[in-house]
Scaffold this motif. Structure first.
Motif, PDB file in Angstrom:
ATOM      1  N   VAL A  41     -47.030  21.151  44.739  1.00 16.93           N
ATOM      2  CA  VAL A  41     -45.916  20.874  43.817  1.00 16.93           C
ATOM      3  C   VAL A  41     -45.679  22.091  42.924  1.00 16.93           C
ATOM      4  CG1 VAL A  41     -45.054  19.377  41.983  1.00 16.93           C
ATOM      5  CG2 VAL A  41     -46.338  18.396  43.900  1.00 16.93           C
ATOM      6  N   ASN A  68     -38.937  19.192  41.663  1.00 15.88           N
ATOM      7  CA  ASN A  68     -38.421  18.046  40.906  1.00 15.88           C
ATOM      8  C   ASN A  68     -36.983  18.161  40.434  1.00 15.88           C
ATOM      9  OD1 ASN A  68     -41.325  17.664  40.785  1.00 15.88           O
ATOM     10  ND2 ASN A  68     -40.865  16.054  39.306  1.00 15.88           N
ATOM     11  N   MET A 238     -51.997  12.561  42.958  1.00 12.67           N
ATOM     12  CA  MET A 238     -51.619  13.841  42.367  1.00 12.67           C
ATOM     13  C   MET A 238     -52.925  14.545  41.944  1.00 12.67           C
ATOM     14  SD  MET A 238     -48.191  12.469  40.457  1.00 12.67           S
ATOM     15  CE  MET A 238     -48.709  12.603  38.787  1.00 12.67           C
TER      16      MET A 238
HETATM   17  C1  LIG Z   1     -45.208  16.913  38.957  1.00 15.26           C
HETATM   18  C2  LIG Z   1     -45.443  15.887  39.988  1.00 15.26           C
HETATM   19  C3  LIG Z   1     -46.604  15.880  40.774  1.00 15.26           C
HETATM   20  C4  LIG Z   1     -47.753  16.858  40.586  1.00 15.26           C
HETATM   21  O1  LIG Z   1     -48.441  16.574  39.422  1.00 15.26           O
HETATM   22  P1  LIG Z   1     -49.848  17.300  39.071  1.00 15.26           P
HETATM   23  O2  LIG Z   1     -50.497  16.361  38.142  1.00 15.26           O
HETATM   24  O3  LIG Z   1     -49.507  18.607  38.482  1.00 15.26           O
HETATM   25  O4  LIG Z   1     -50.584  17.434  40.343  1.00 15.26           O
HETATM   26  C5  LIG Z   1     -46.707  14.931  41.768  1.00 15.26           C
HETATM   27  N1  LIG Z   1     -45.742  14.007  41.988  1.00 15.26           N
HETATM   28  C6  LIG Z   1     -44.617  13.974  41.244  1.00 15.26           C
HETATM   29  C7  LIG Z   1     -43.596  12.939  41.527  1.00 15.26           C
HETATM   30  C8  LIG Z   1     -44.442  14.895  40.222  1.00 15.26           C
HETATM   31  O5  LIG Z   1     -43.330  14.838  39.481  1.00 15.26           O
END
Ligand SMILES: *Cc1c(COP(=O)(O)O)cnc(C)c1O
Length: 271
Positions: A41, A68, A238
């Motif tokens: 990401v 995003n 995540m």
């Molecule tokens: C930003 C984001 C992530 C990644 O988040 P981290 O905690 O930095 O790994 C994963 N999924 C979505 C939907 C996000 O917006």
């Protein structure tokens, strides 16, 4: 363009090490023979960071990257190689759907579909892209055409008002809409973000209720559609909780800060 992008070798090495470490942690908790997809990401991080992982000096290229914000993704997709598989994982606005699906030929999946209307708009955008590329392919006497656009239905498993996603009970209807009424989309699975508190409490032993809910929702939707469960993927996990998510059957994890480090504020981000 990508050829002119400056990659700091030290930064590249650091990113490659982070990615390798996440990959091996994923592998360590994955069922034998299962390949869990890792989306790196990269939102609010520079394009050079992405290129460093996609064209590393000494490792296979990393393919899947998640973003995003529509404008940021469009900009990066124009700067970076077409071989990247982009995932749009952010909050989806109706007025950006058509543009998103039409302007990025290597958009691999939109993970955050949460209404019939947005699915229909994505379908229209992808349809327009396909038409344009088919025309081009005919002009060049090739029969290459872009694929259907994969989508995931985002489910609000935590019931928090500020989280997007359909209620678990509404997932089936939206999945049916994608399958029955969106010929240019392919339903890949279900996605959840989940509550931060639950994610912080997630350990290998402590099951995350959001992930259990997504899995149950998937099982129910698949059954109602007469599909095998394996036909609908789960996108969950995540940086803070991907190991627990894989333990509960995740097929795809979305990891940002553990690879790229803390993100800048949106207003300070530079592509
Ligand atoms: C930003 C984001 C992530 C990644 O988040 P981290 O905690 O930095 O790994 C994963 N999924 C979505 C939907 C996000 O917006």
């Amino acid at each position: 363009m990508a050829e002119e992008m400056q990659i700091n070798p030290q930064r590249a090495k650091h990113l490659a090490e982070n990615l390798a470490s996440i990959s091996s942690r994923i592998k360590a908790v994955s069922p034998a023979g299962k390949q869990v997809r890792l989306i790196a990401v990269s939102k609010l991080k520079p394009a050079a960071d992405i290129l460093a992982l996609h064209q590393p000096a000494s490792a296979p290229p990393h393919l899947h990257f998640g973003e995003n914000y529509v404008q940021e993704l469009i900009e990066k997709s124009r700067l970076l190689p077409r071989s990247i598989r982009w995932h749009f994982i952010g909050g989806l606005q109706s007025n950006k759907c058509k543009q998103l699906a039409e302007q990025i030929p290597n958009l691999w999946c939109v993970s955050s579909v949460d209404s019939d209307k947005k699915a229909t708009l994505l379908d229209k955008g992808r349809g327009a892209l396909l038409e344009a590329t088919q025309q081009q392919a005919q002009d060049q006497q090739q029969d290459e055409a872009a694929d259907k656009l994969r989508v995931m239905v985002q489910v609000n498993t935590s019931g928090e008002a500020d989280k997007s996603g359909v209620e678990p009970g509404d997932a089936l209807a939206l999945c049916r809409h994608v399958v029955d009424a969106c010929p240019h989309l392919q339903l890949l699975g279900l996605m959840t973000i989940g509550a931060i508190a639950r994610s912080q409490a997630t350990t290998a032993e402590n099951e995350n209720e959001d992930f259990v809910c997504l899995r149950d929702t998937r099982d129910r939707v698949a059954k109602e559609m007469g599909w095998g469960e394996e036909r609908l993927e789960l996108s969950m996990g995540m940086s803070a909780d991907f190991e627990g998510a894989i333990g509960l059957g995740s097929d795809e994890v979305r990891v940002g800060s553990e690879i790229f480090g803390e993100r800048p504020a949106k207003r300070d981000a530079v592509v």
